[in-house]
Design a protein around this motif. Structure first.
Motif, PDB file in Angstrom:
ATOM      1  N   GLY A 118       8.936  16.743  16.043  1.00 48.21           N
ATOM      2  CA  GLY A 118       7.812  17.493  16.604  1.00 48.21           C
ATOM      3  C   GLY A 118       6.933  18.190  15.585  1.00 48.21           C
ATOM      4  O   GLY A 118       6.091  19.006  15.950  1.00 48.21           O
ATOM      5  N   GLN A 119       7.090  17.868  14.300  1.00 51.69           N
ATOM      6  CA  GLN A 119       6.331  18.554  13.243  1.00 51.69           C
ATOM      7  C   GLN A 119       5.085  17.748  12.826  1.00 51.69           C
ATOM      8  O   GLN A 119       5.070  16.521  12.889  1.00 51.69           O
ATOM      9  N   ASP A 120       4.035  18.480  12.411  1.00 47.24           N
ATOM     10  CA  ASP A 120       2.870  17.851  11.778  1.00 47.24           C
ATOM     11  C   ASP A 120       3.165  17.794  10.283  1.00 47.24           C
ATOM     12  O   ASP A 120       3.245  18.840   9.619  1.00 47.24           O
ATOM     13  N   VAL A 121       3.327  16.603   9.748  1.00 49.12           N
ATOM     14  CA  VAL A 121       3.793  16.431   8.375  1.00 49.12           C
ATOM     15  C   VAL A 121       2.680  15.866   7.487  1.00 49.12           C
ATOM     16  O   VAL A 121       1.995  14.915   7.875  1.00 49.12           O
ATOM     17  N   PHE A 122       2.530  16.461   6.310  1.00 49.02           N
ATOM     18  CA  PHE A 122       1.580  15.980   5.302  1.00 49.02           C
ATOM     19  C   PHE A 122       2.381  15.462   4.111  1.00 49.02           C
ATOM     20  O   PHE A 122       3.116  16.227   3.476  1.00 49.02           O
ATOM     21  N   VAL A 123       2.254  14.171   3.831  1.00 44.97           N
ATOM     22  CA  VAL A 123       2.977  13.540   2.727  1.00 44.97           C
ATOM     23  C   VAL A 123       2.014  13.351   1.565  1.00 44.97           C
ATOM     24  O   VAL A 123       1.025  12.625   1.682  1.00 44.97           O
ATOM     25  N   ILE A 124       2.296  14.007   0.436  1.00 46.25           N
ATOM     26  CA  ILE A 124       1.395  13.955  -0.719  1.00 46.25           C
ATOM     27  C   ILE A 124       1.910  12.939  -1.730  1.00 46.25           C
ATOM     28  O   ILE A 124       3.043  13.027  -2.198  1.00 46.25           O
ATOM     29  N   GLN A 125       1.056  11.975  -2.057  1.00 43.53           N
ATOM     30  CA  GLN A 125       1.418  10.969  -3.055  1.00 43.53           C
ATOM     31  C   GLN A 125       0.146  10.394  -3.671  1.00 43.53           C
ATOM     32  O   GLN A 125      -0.673   9.774  -3.000  1.00 43.53           O
ATOM     33  N   SER A 126      -0.026  10.618  -4.977  1.00 39.30           N
ATOM     34  CA  SER A 126      -1.130   9.988  -5.697  1.00 39.30           C
ATOM     35  C   SER A 126      -0.671   8.591  -6.107  1.00 39.30           C
ATOM     36  O   SER A 126       0.350   8.447  -6.780  1.00 39.30           O
ATOM     37  N   THR A 127      -1.403   7.574  -5.677  1.00 36.79           N
ATOM     38  CA  THR A 127      -0.936   6.197  -5.888  1.00 36.79           C
ATOM     39  C   THR A 127      -1.431   5.624  -7.219  1.00 36.79           C
ATOM     40  O   THR A 127      -1.971   4.527  -7.280  1.00 36.79           O
ATOM     41  N   SER A 128      -1.227   6.400  -8.271  1.00 35.45           N
ATOM     42  CA  SER A 128      -1.592   5.947  -9.623  1.00 35.45           C
ATOM     43  C   SER A 128      -0.354   5.327 -10.274  1.00 35.45           C
ATOM     44  O   SER A 128       0.683   5.148  -9.636  1.00 35.45           O
ATOM     45  N   THR A 129      -0.447   5.026 -11.563  1.00 37.30           N
ATOM     46  CA  THR A 129       0.632   4.367 -12.295  1.00 37.30           C
ATOM     47  C   THR A 129       1.966   5.121 -12.149  1.00 37.30           C
ATOM     48  O   THR A 129       1.993   6.334 -12.314  1.00 37.30           O
ATOM     49  N   PRO A 130       3.062   4.426 -11.800  1.00 40.11           N
ATOM     50  CA  PRO A 130       3.177   3.001 -11.451  1.00 40.11           C
ATOM     51  C   PRO A 130       2.695   2.759 -10.021  1.00 40.11           C
ATOM     52  O   PRO A 130       3.325   3.242  -9.064  1.00 40.11           O
ATOM     53  N   VAL A 131       1.588   2.034  -9.883  1.00 39.52           N
ATOM     54  CA  VAL A 131       0.887   1.930  -8.601  1.00 39.52           C
ATOM     55  C   VAL A 131       1.779   1.405  -7.479  1.00 39.52           C
ATOM     56  O   VAL A 131       1.936   2.041  -6.440  1.00 39.52           O
ATOM     57  N   ASN A 132       2.357   0.239  -7.673  1.00 35.34           N
ATOM     58  CA  ASN A 132       3.097  -0.403  -6.585  1.00 35.34           C
ATOM     59  C   ASN A 132       4.372   0.364  -6.222  1.00 35.34           C
ATOM     60  O   ASN A 132       4.742   0.448  -5.043  1.00 35.34           O
ATOM     61  N   ASP A 133       5.045   0.941  -7.212  1.00 35.20           N
ATOM     62  CA  ASP A 133       6.214   1.781  -6.932  1.00 35.20           C
ATOM     63  C   ASP A 133       5.813   3.007  -6.111  1.00 35.20           C
ATOM     64  O   ASP A 133       6.513   3.412  -5.185  1.00 35.20           O
ATOM     65  N   SER A 134       4.658   3.603  -6.477  1.00 35.66           N
ATOM     66  CA  SER A 134       4.182   4.797  -5.769  1.00 35.66           C
ATOM     67  C   SER A 134       3.844   4.472  -4.319  1.00 35.66           C
ATOM     68  O   SER A 134       4.139   5.252  -3.401  1.00 35.66           O
ATOM     69  N   ILE A 135       3.227   3.317  -4.092  1.00 26.45           N
ATOM     70  CA  ILE A 135       2.867   2.905  -2.728  1.00 26.45           C
ATOM     71  C   ILE A 135       4.121   2.670  -1.895  1.00 26.45           C
ATOM     72  O   ILE A 135       4.230   3.138  -0.754  1.00 26.45           O
ATOM     73  N   MET A 136       5.078   1.950  -2.458  1.00 27.42           N
ATOM     74  CA  MET A 136       6.302   1.638  -1.707  1.00 27.42           C
ATOM     75  C   MET A 136       7.074   2.915  -1.370  1.00 27.42           C
ATOM     76  O   MET A 136       7.612   3.070  -0.264  1.00 27.42           O
ATOM     77  N   GLU A 137       7.100   3.834  -2.294  1.00 25.80           N
ATOM     78  CA  GLU A 137       7.769   5.121  -2.075  1.00 25.80           C
ATOM     79  C   GLU A 137       7.125   5.865  -0.907  1.00 25.80           C
ATOM     80  O   GLU A 137       7.810   6.421  -0.042  1.00 25.80           O
ATOM     81  N   LEU A 138       5.782   5.859  -0.880  1.00 27.83           N
ATOM     82  CA  LEU A 138       5.035   6.508   0.200  1.00 27.83           C
ATOM     83  C   LEU A 138       5.336   5.849   1.546  1.00 27.83           C
ATOM     84  O   LEU A 138       5.608   6.543   2.538  1.00 27.83           O
ATOM     85  N   LEU A 139       5.301   4.526   1.599  1.00 28.91           N
ATOM     86  CA  LEU A 139       5.530   3.802   2.849  1.00 28.91           C
ATOM     87  C   LEU A 139       6.930   4.063   3.399  1.00 28.91           C
ATOM     88  O   LEU A 139       7.110   4.252   4.607  1.00 28.91           O
ATOM     89  N   ILE A 140       7.916   4.080   2.515  1.00 31.20           N
ATOM     90  CA  ILE A 140       9.297   4.320   2.950  1.00 31.20           C
ATOM     91  C   ILE A 140       9.463   5.760   3.447  1.00 31.20           C
ATOM     92  O   ILE A 140      10.157   6.011   4.434  1.00 31.20           O
ATOM     93  N   CYS A 141       8.802   6.686   2.787  1.00 34.22           N
ATOM     94  CA  CYS A 141       8.856   8.088   3.213  1.00 34.22           C
ATOM     95  C   CYS A 141       8.230   8.248   4.604  1.00 34.22           C
ATOM     96  O   CYS A 141       8.767   8.951   5.467  1.00 34.22           O
ATOM     97  N   VAL A 142       7.107   7.579   4.825  1.00 34.60           N
ATOM     98  CA  VAL A 142       6.442   7.630   6.131  1.00 34.60           C
ATOM     99  C   VAL A 142       7.326   7.016   7.209  1.00 34.60           C
ATOM    100  O   VAL A 142       7.442   7.545   8.318  1.00 34.60           O
ATOM    101  N   ASP A 143       7.980   5.902   6.886  1.00 35.79           N
ATOM    102  CA  ASP A 143       8.877   5.252   7.847  1.00 35.79           C
ATOM    103  C   ASP A 143      10.029   6.186   8.218  1.00 35.79           C
ATOM    104  O   ASP A 143      10.413   6.280   9.397  1.00 35.79           O
ATOM    105  N   ALA A 144      10.556   6.895   7.227  1.00 30.73           N
ATOM    106  CA  ALA A 144      11.643   7.842   7.487  1.00 30.73           C
ATOM    107  C   ALA A 144      11.181   8.953   8.425  1.00 30.73           C
ATOM    108  O   ALA A 144      11.916   9.363   9.337  1.00 30.73           O
ATOM    109  N   LEU A 145       9.949   9.427   8.226  1.00 31.21           N
ATOM    110  CA  LEU A 145       9.404  10.492   9.069  1.00 31.21           C
ATOM    111  C   LEU A 145       9.175  10.006  10.497  1.00 31.21           C
ATOM    112  O   LEU A 145       9.439  10.724  11.463  1.00 31.21           O
ATOM    113  N   ARG A 146       8.673   8.799  10.629  1.00 30.41           N
ATOM    114  CA  ARG A 146       8.435   8.238  11.962  1.00 30.41           C
ATOM    115  C   ARG A 146       9.742   8.119  12.744  1.00 30.41           C
ATOM    116  O   ARG A 146       9.810   8.444  13.927  1.00 30.41           O
TER     117      ARG A 146
END
Length: 310
Positions: A47-75
């Motif tokens: 029931g929380q409004d969550v803000f996930v902070i992630q700058s998708t700079s180097t290492p770009v693809n690792d940063s993106i995957m980390e963000l996506l997995i974190c979002v999936d965990a929150l969902r």
């Protein structure tokens, strides 16, 4: 409201949380031996409004995957809403097909974010504004312009300022800042003399005996902005400054800029560059944490974000 920080640019996340008077959620982000990302959120997110902070700079693809997995965990943890806060939006330069059979990677990234469960995007100075149309969810695109204008007024005392767009695509950004400073506008016309040959720079506008401020959204290898500074000095510019939102700064970029005719190179902390820059006196980093924190606060209480720029 809950703030979660992924591992790219943690210092900016901490600054944003501090300005909001919040603690960053206890989150464990690790990697298995083969590089797979594992995320474990150690607080109740239901029931929380969550803000996930992630700058998708180097290492770009690792940063993106980390963000996506974190979002999936929150969902899966039943968060009420998930806002992805991307101080730097990766793949923004791949916003259209430039050759046959080439991808539109910015659209692919948008699809991945939506598919993972993101409800809203908060980012800053998108390389191409049309990327907002790649999403079927709300996108708040912040601008560093007010922060830059305040900094320029404080540190550059010249009354003879010209804002310079490093290419035709950057005219709108340079004009917006120039209007706030009551400054003239100049444009760098880039043309290649041949395949693989260096760019020929032509300056459109009067820059003689004036303080030139090059305004750009990002600098990667540094070649274009260094050549632009040289062209401006050759046309009689008194001093050349550079204000850049995203310092990607790959390869020899820092070395090129240190050797260039740019008097001061100002970048935001949307990308963590402390180690790259070291103790160079030519670089200065300005904090956009206050801007991002205020935008997060406004989103959380359903207030207008656009009023930040009026």
């Amino acid at each position: 409201m809950k703030i979660i920080s992924c591992t790219n640019n943690v210092s900016l996340s901490k600054d944003i949380a501090k300005k909001l008077g919040k603690k960053i959620v206890d989150t464990k982000i690790t990697r298995f031996a083969d590089g797979e990302v594992y995320v474990e959120i150690n607080e109740n997110m239901r029931g929380q409004d969550v803000f996930v902070i992630q700058s998708t700079s180097t290492p770009v693809n690792d940063s993106i995957m980390e963000l996506l997995i974190c979002v999936d965990a929150l969902r899966r943890a039943s968060a009420k809403s998930i806002t992805a806060v991307l101080p730097y939006f990766a793949y923004a330069r791949q916003d259209r097909k430039v050759t046959p059979r080439s991808p539109i990677s910015a659209k692919l990234f948008a699809n991945l974010l939506i598919g993972s469960g993101v409800n809203r995007i908060l980012t800053m100075d998108l390389h191409a504004n049309q990327i907002q149309g790649f999403f079927d969810i709300p996108v708040d695109n912040l601008f560093a312009a007010p922060t830059f204008v305040s900094h320029i007024k404080k540190y550059i005392k010249s009354k003879n300022i010209v804002c310079v767009a490093p290419d035709v695509g950057g005219v709108e950004r340079a004009r917006a800042i120039g209007k706030r400073l009551s400054a003239d506008l100049a444009i760098i016309d880039k043309r290649r003399s041949g395949p693989g040959k260096s760019e020929v720079m032509n300056v459109i506008g009067n820059v003689k005996n004036k303080t030139c401020i090059i305004i750009d959204d990002l600098v990667d290898s540094g070649g274009t902005i260094v050549n632009a500074a040289t062209a401006l000095k050759n046309k009689g510019a008194k001093d050349v400054y550079a204000y850049v939102v995203h310092g990607v700064l790959t390869g020899e970029a820092v070395k090129k800029i240190n050797k260039s005719k740019i008097k001061k190179f100002v970048i935001s902390n949307s990308i963590l560059n402390d180690k790259k820059i070291g103790r160079s006196a030519k670089f200065q980093i300005i904090n956009v944490g206050t801007l991002l924190a205020e935008a997060i606060k406004r989103i959380s209480i359903s207030k207008s974000v656009s009023k930040l720029f009026k």
